[in-house]
Design a protein around this motif. Structure first.
Motif, PDB file in Angstrom:
ATOM      1  N   VAL A  14     123.697 -38.287  29.110  1.00 29.66           N
ATOM      2  CA  VAL A  14     122.668 -37.642  30.322  1.00 29.66           C
ATOM      3  C   VAL A  14     124.182 -36.920  31.376  1.00 29.66           C
ATOM      4  CG1 VAL A  14     121.347 -38.349  32.253  1.00 29.66           C
ATOM      5  CG2 VAL A  14     121.187 -39.590  30.412  1.00 29.66           C
ATOM      6  N   ASP A  15     124.949 -37.745  31.452  1.00 23.67           N
ATOM      7  CA  ASP A  15     126.347 -36.983  32.570  1.00 23.67           C
ATOM      8  C   ASP A  15     126.816 -35.900  31.884  1.00 23.67           C
ATOM      9  OD1 ASP A  15     125.092 -38.859  34.474  1.00 23.67           O
ATOM     10  OD2 ASP A  15     126.474 -40.596  34.657  1.00 23.67           O
ATOM     11  N   GLU A  16     127.321 -36.423  30.999  1.00 26.29           N
ATOM     12  CA  GLU A  16     128.580 -35.522  30.137  1.00 26.29           C
ATOM     13  C   GLU A  16     127.450 -34.365  29.896  1.00 26.29           C
ATOM     14  OE1 GLU A  16     128.028 -39.106  29.621  1.00 26.29           O
ATOM     15  OE2 GLU A  16     129.993 -39.628  29.432  1.00 26.29           O
ATOM     16  N   ALA A  17     126.478 -34.619  28.886  1.00 25.85           N
ATOM     17  CA  ALA A  17     125.089 -33.661  29.067  1.00 25.85           C
ATOM     18  C   ALA A  17     124.760 -32.948  29.669  1.00 25.85           C
ATOM     19  CB  ALA A  17     123.993 -33.880  27.838  1.00 25.85           C
ATOM     20  N   PHE A  20     128.071 -30.494  30.954  1.00 22.79           N
ATOM     21  CA  PHE A  20     128.588 -29.647  29.474  1.00 22.79           C
ATOM     22  C   PHE A  20     127.244 -28.471  29.577  1.00 22.79           C
ATOM     23  CE2 PHE A  20     128.269 -28.425  25.035  1.00 22.79           C
ATOM     24  CZ  PHE A  20     129.668 -27.446  25.195  1.00 22.79           C
ATOM     25  N   ARG A  21     126.166 -28.281  30.313  1.00 22.53           N
ATOM     26  CA  ARG A  21     124.923 -27.630  29.641  1.00 22.53           C
ATOM     27  C   ARG A  21     125.576 -26.951  31.567  1.00 22.53           C
ATOM     28  NH1 ARG A  21     119.986 -30.049  31.013  1.00 22.53           N
ATOM     29  NH2 ARG A  21     119.451 -29.550  29.158  1.00 22.53           N
ATOM     30  N   GLU A  22     126.413 -27.023  32.609  1.00 18.79           N
ATOM     31  CA  GLU A  22     126.732 -26.438  33.311  1.00 18.79           C
ATOM     32  C   GLU A  22     127.152 -25.427  32.928  1.00 18.79           C
ATOM     33  OE1 GLU A  22     126.740 -28.492  37.623  1.00 18.79           O
ATOM     34  OE2 GLU A  22     125.040 -29.406  36.926  1.00 18.79           O
ATOM     35  N   LYS A  23     128.437 -26.090  32.460  1.00 19.77           N
ATOM     36  CA  LYS A  23     129.972 -25.302  32.217  1.00 19.77           C
ATOM     37  C   LYS A  23     129.547 -24.127  30.890  1.00 19.77           C
ATOM     38  CE  LYS A  23     134.070 -26.178  29.291  1.00 19.77           C
ATOM     39  NZ  LYS A  23     134.581 -27.356  28.145  1.00 19.77           N
ATOM     40  N   VAL A  24     128.450 -24.342  30.455  1.00 18.84           N
ATOM     41  CA  VAL A  24     128.466 -23.372  29.116  1.00 18.84           C
ATOM     42  C   VAL A  24     126.898 -22.239  29.664  1.00 18.84           C
ATOM     43  CG1 VAL A  24     126.974 -22.927  27.014  1.00 18.84           C
ATOM     44  CG2 VAL A  24     128.495 -24.815  27.061  1.00 18.84           C
ATOM     45  N   ASN A  25     126.528 -23.243  30.637  1.00 20.06           N
ATOM     46  CA  ASN A  25     125.672 -21.823  31.547  1.00 20.06           C
ATOM     47  C   ASN A  25     126.421 -21.159  32.351  1.00 20.06           C
ATOM     48  OD1 ASN A  25     122.966 -22.603  30.393  1.00 20.06           O
ATOM     49  ND2 ASN A  25     122.582 -23.975  31.876  1.00 20.06           N
ATOM     50  N   ASP A  26     127.588 -21.018  33.390  1.00 17.50           N
ATOM     51  CA  ASP A  26     128.594 -20.551  33.726  1.00 17.50           C
ATOM     52  C   ASP A  26     129.235 -19.521  32.731  1.00 17.50           C
ATOM     53  OD1 ASP A  26     129.191 -19.825  36.020  1.00 17.50           O
ATOM     54  OD2 ASP A  26     131.574 -20.941  35.677  1.00 17.50           O
ATOM     55  N   LEU A  27     129.336 -20.323  31.527  1.00 18.91           N
ATOM     56  CA  LEU A  27     130.264 -19.309  30.548  1.00 18.91           C
ATOM     57  C   LEU A  27     129.474 -18.354  30.196  1.00 18.91           C
ATOM     58  CD1 LEU A  27     132.284 -21.733  28.257  1.00 18.91           C
ATOM     59  CD2 LEU A  27     133.164 -19.824  30.131  1.00 18.91           C
ATOM     60  N   CYS A  42     132.719 -36.965  19.397  1.00 17.18           N
ATOM     61  CA  CYS A  42     132.145 -37.126  19.700  1.00 17.18           C
ATOM     62  C   CYS A  42     131.343 -38.785  18.469  1.00 17.18           C
ATOM     63  CB  CYS A  42     130.940 -36.345  19.397  1.00 17.18           C
ATOM     64  SG  CYS A  42     129.113 -36.348  19.838  1.00 17.18           S
ATOM     65  N   SER A  43     131.360 -39.454  19.706  1.00 17.19           N
ATOM     66  CA  SER A  43     130.989 -41.043  18.729  1.00 17.19           C
ATOM     67  C   SER A  43     128.850 -40.920  18.923  1.00 17.19           C
ATOM     68  CB  SER A  43     131.392 -42.175  18.780  1.00 17.19           C
ATOM     69  OG  SER A  43     131.081 -42.327  20.614  1.00 17.19           O
ATOM     70  N   PHE A  44     128.636 -40.718  19.717  1.00 19.91           N
ATOM     71  CA  PHE A  44     127.344 -40.572  20.364  1.00 19.91           C
ATOM     72  C   PHE A  44     126.549 -40.051  21.013  1.00 19.91           C
ATOM     73  CE2 PHE A  44     124.178 -42.525  23.556  1.00 19.91           C
ATOM     74  CZ  PHE A  44     123.585 -42.783  22.683  1.00 19.91           C
ATOM     75  N   ILE A  45     125.817 -39.199  20.857  1.00 21.64           N
ATOM     76  CA  ILE A  45     124.207 -38.316  21.302  1.00 21.64           C
ATOM     77  C   ILE A  45     122.797 -39.101  21.527  1.00 21.64           C
ATOM     78  CG2 ILE A  45     124.046 -37.306  18.792  1.00 21.64           C
ATOM     79  CD1 ILE A  45     123.993 -35.026  20.223  1.00 21.64           C
ATOM     80  N   ASP A  46     122.383 -38.369  21.965  1.00 21.99           N
ATOM     81  CA  ASP A  46     120.649 -38.752  22.821  1.00 21.99           C
ATOM     82  C   ASP A  46     120.692 -37.751  22.912  1.00 21.99           C
ATOM     83  OD1 ASP A  46     121.485 -37.732  25.027  1.00 21.99           O
ATOM     84  OD2 ASP A  46     121.386 -39.541  25.738  1.00 21.99           O
ATOM     85  N   THR A  48     119.481 -36.136  25.748  1.00 27.50           N
ATOM     86  CA  THR A  48     119.668 -35.134  26.390  1.00 27.50           C
ATOM     87  C   THR A  48     120.773 -34.131  25.707  1.00 27.50           C
ATOM     88  OG1 THR A  48     119.339 -36.349  28.129  1.00 27.50           O
ATOM     89  CG2 THR A  48     120.627 -34.889  28.974  1.00 27.50           C
ATOM     90  N   GLY A  49     121.888 -34.871  24.927  1.00 29.18           N
ATOM     91  CA  GLY A  49     122.898 -34.385  24.555  1.00 29.18           C
ATOM     92  C   GLY A  49     122.044 -33.336  23.657  1.00 29.18           C
ATOM     93  N   LEU A  50     121.594 -33.839  23.065  1.00 28.00           N
ATOM     94  CA  LEU A  50     120.272 -32.774  21.599  1.00 28.00           C
ATOM     95  C   LEU A  50     119.082 -31.587  22.279  1.00 28.00           C
ATOM     96  CD1 LEU A  50     118.821 -35.557  19.211  1.00 28.00           C
ATOM     97  CD2 LEU A  50     121.154 -33.652  19.100  1.00 28.00           C
ATOM     98  N   GLY A  51     118.775 -32.088  23.377  1.00 30.42           N
ATOM     99  CA  GLY A  51     118.390 -30.173  24.323  1.00 30.42           C
ATOM    100  C   GLY A  51     119.546 -29.985  24.673  1.00 30.42           C
ATOM    101  N   VAL A  52     120.446 -29.860  25.638  1.00 34.57           N
ATOM    102  CA  VAL A  52     121.400 -29.835  25.624  1.00 34.57           C
ATOM    103  C   VAL A  52     121.554 -28.255  25.003  1.00 34.57           C
ATOM    104  CG1 VAL A  52     123.686 -28.983  26.765  1.00 34.57           C
ATOM    105  CG2 VAL A  52     121.972 -30.642  27.433  1.00 34.57           C
ATOM    106  N   LEU A  53     122.165 -29.309  23.313  1.00 39.07           N
ATOM    107  CA  LEU A  53     122.563 -28.188  22.360  1.00 39.07           C
ATOM    108  C   LEU A  53     121.367 -26.854  22.047  1.00 39.07           C
ATOM    109  CD1 LEU A  53     124.047 -30.497  19.757  1.00 39.07           C
ATOM    110  CD2 LEU A  53     125.388 -29.264  21.653  1.00 39.07           C
TER     111      LEU A  53
END
Length: 94
Positions: A14-17, A20-27, A42-46, A48-53
């Motif tokens: 959740v928080d990291e994703a 990360f989304r904000e960072k990539v959207n800015d780029l 990366c050892s865990f993805i939920d 939210t992380g999948l949705g960001v990808l």
């Protein structure tokens, strides 16, 4: 074509994703559209992380860009990609 290399956090949830989304959207707003995502730590993805990808992937495709994923070293993370069938959609390099 230059691809921007980005490191995915160890816990891509959740928080990291969201960060990360904000960072990539800015780029993307600055004109970047080709990304390589490094999953070596990366050892865990939920969900939210999948949705960001998926959202980054869609934006890149709309802009004729690209999204590549590599170094998915953790079998649990790879299993999530397979279970969700995202391994068939996203370009995952071994």
């Amino acid at each position: 074509m230059k691809k921007l290399n980005l490191l995915i956090p160890e816990n891509f949830a959740v928080d990291e994703a969201a960060e990360f989304r904000e960072k990539v959207n800015d780029l993307i707003s600055k004109g970047e559209k080709h990304f390589k995502l490094d999953f070596k730590n990366c050892s865990f993805i939920d969900s939210t992380g999948l949705g960001v990808l998926v959202s980054i992937y869609k934006k890149c495709k709309e802009l004729n860009g690209s999204l590549n994923i590599y170094a998915v070293n953790n079998p649990k993370v790879m299993k999530i990609f397979r279970l969700t069938r995202l391994d068939k959609v996203l370009e995952i390099e071994s």
